[in-house]
Design a protein around this motif. Sequence first.
Motif, short mmCIF file in Angstrom:
data_model
loop_
_atom_site.label_atom_id
_atom_site.label_comp_id
_atom_site.label_asym_id
_atom_site.label_seq_id
_atom_site.Cartn_x
_atom_site.Cartn_y
_atom_site.Cartn_z
N TRP A 128 0.84 -1.20 0.00
CA TRP A 128 0.00 0.00 0.00
C TRP A 128 0.87 1.24 0.00
CZ3 TRP A 128 -4.67 0.71 -1.41
CH2 TRP A 128 -5.40 1.83 -1.04
N ASN A 129 0.37 2.31 -0.61
CA ASN A 129 1.06 3.60 -0.62
C ASN A 129 0.08 4.68 -0.18
OD1 ASN A 129 3.76 3.06 -1.81
ND2 ASN A 129 2.47 2.14 -3.38
N GLU A 130 0.61 5.59 0.61
CA GLU A 130 -0.21 6.66 1.17
C GLU A 130 0.49 7.99 0.98
OE1 GLU A 130 -2.64 5.15 4.94
OE2 GLU A 130 -0.75 6.10 5.45
N LEU A 131 -0.28 8.98 0.54
CA LEU A 131 0.24 10.34 0.50
C LEU A 131 -0.04 10.97 1.85
CD1 LEU A 131 1.49 12.77 -0.93
CD2 LEU A 131 -0.83 13.38 -1.69
N MET A 132 1.00 11.30 2.57
CA MET A 132 0.89 11.99 3.85
C MET A 132 0.93 13.49 3.52
SD MET A 132 1.05 9.33 5.92
CE MET A 132 1.59 9.87 7.52
N THR A 133 -0.18 14.19 3.76
CA THR A 133 -0.28 15.58 3.34
C THR A 133 -1.09 16.43 4.31
OG1 THR A 133 -0.95 17.04 1.51
CG2 THR A 133 -2.29 15.07 1.87
N ARG A 134 -0.80 17.71 4.32
CA ARG A 134 -1.56 18.64 5.15
C ARG A 134 -2.80 19.15 4.42
NH1 ARG A 134 3.44 18.74 6.53
NH2 ARG A 134 3.99 18.75 8.73
N TYR A 138 -9.75 10.39 5.99
CA TYR A 138 -8.82 9.65 5.13
C TYR A 138 -9.50 9.49 3.78
CZ TYR A 138 -5.63 5.86 3.75
OH TYR A 138 -4.69 5.08 3.12
N LEU A 139 -8.77 9.72 2.72
CA LEU A 139 -9.33 9.56 1.38
C LEU A 139 -8.76 8.30 0.74
CD1 LEU A 139 -9.12 13.25 0.08
CD2 LEU A 139 -11.12 12.05 0.98
N PHE A 160 -3.61 10.61 3.51
CA PHE A 160 -3.68 10.70 4.97
C PHE A 160 -3.46 12.14 5.41
CE2 PHE A 160 -1.90 10.70 9.20
CZ PHE A 160 -2.60 9.70 9.86
N PRO A 161 -4.38 12.69 6.22
CA PRO A 161 -4.22 14.07 6.68
C PRO A 161 -3.18 14.17 7.80
CG PRO A 161 -6.22 13.13 7.61
CD PRO A 161 -5.63 12.09 6.69
N MET A 162 -2.11 14.89 7.56
CA MET A 162 -1.07 15.08 8.58
C MET A 162 -1.49 16.22 9.51
SD MET A 162 2.73 14.42 7.00
CE MET A 162 2.82 15.92 6.07
N TRP A 188 5.10 10.66 0.07
CA TRP A 188 4.49 9.35 -0.12
C TRP A 188 5.12 8.38 0.86
CZ3 TRP A 188 0.27 7.89 -2.64
CH2 TRP A 188 -0.29 8.80 -3.55
N PHE A 189 4.31 7.51 1.44
CA PHE A 189 4.76 6.55 2.44
C PHE A 189 4.30 5.16 2.02
CE2 PHE A 189 4.63 4.42 6.61
CZ PHE A 189 5.88 4.78 7.10
#
Length: 127
Positions: free
Chosen positions: A9-15, A42-43, A56-58, A70-71
């Motif tokens: 899985w990949n997640e964009l960690m973003t504000r 979370y989207l 993911f909302p940071m 990206w994580f």
Amino acid sequence: MAEHGIFYWNELMTRDTEKAREFYGKTLGWTFTEMPMEEGIYLLAKLGDKPVAGLFPMNGPQFDGLPDHWFSYIAVDDVDERLDLAKAHGGEIVRPPFDVPGVGRIAILKDVNGAAQGWMTPAEMAG
């Protein structure tokens, strides 16, 4: 089906998940499903019916000074046992294992060189 040892899985960690939603929706054709969680919304990004990534909302002080990024998560057969091996070989546990209902058991760690990543036993592997 998830397989042990592969990137799962990949997640964009973003504000700014809304700005990211617009960007990836317009450029890659992703659609999104909202999933409320403690940290915010979370989207779940999809291409057609296939889940492809998460946004993911940071939010919160634990993310101070951390740029958007990206994580990646690697599927493992037993996250608790694998973390013991990681520690024995120089890894550092950043966030101990926690369960996400319907998703799996997840931990955040750094490898021997300090590269952060998630390891997870997906629900489909645990069942």
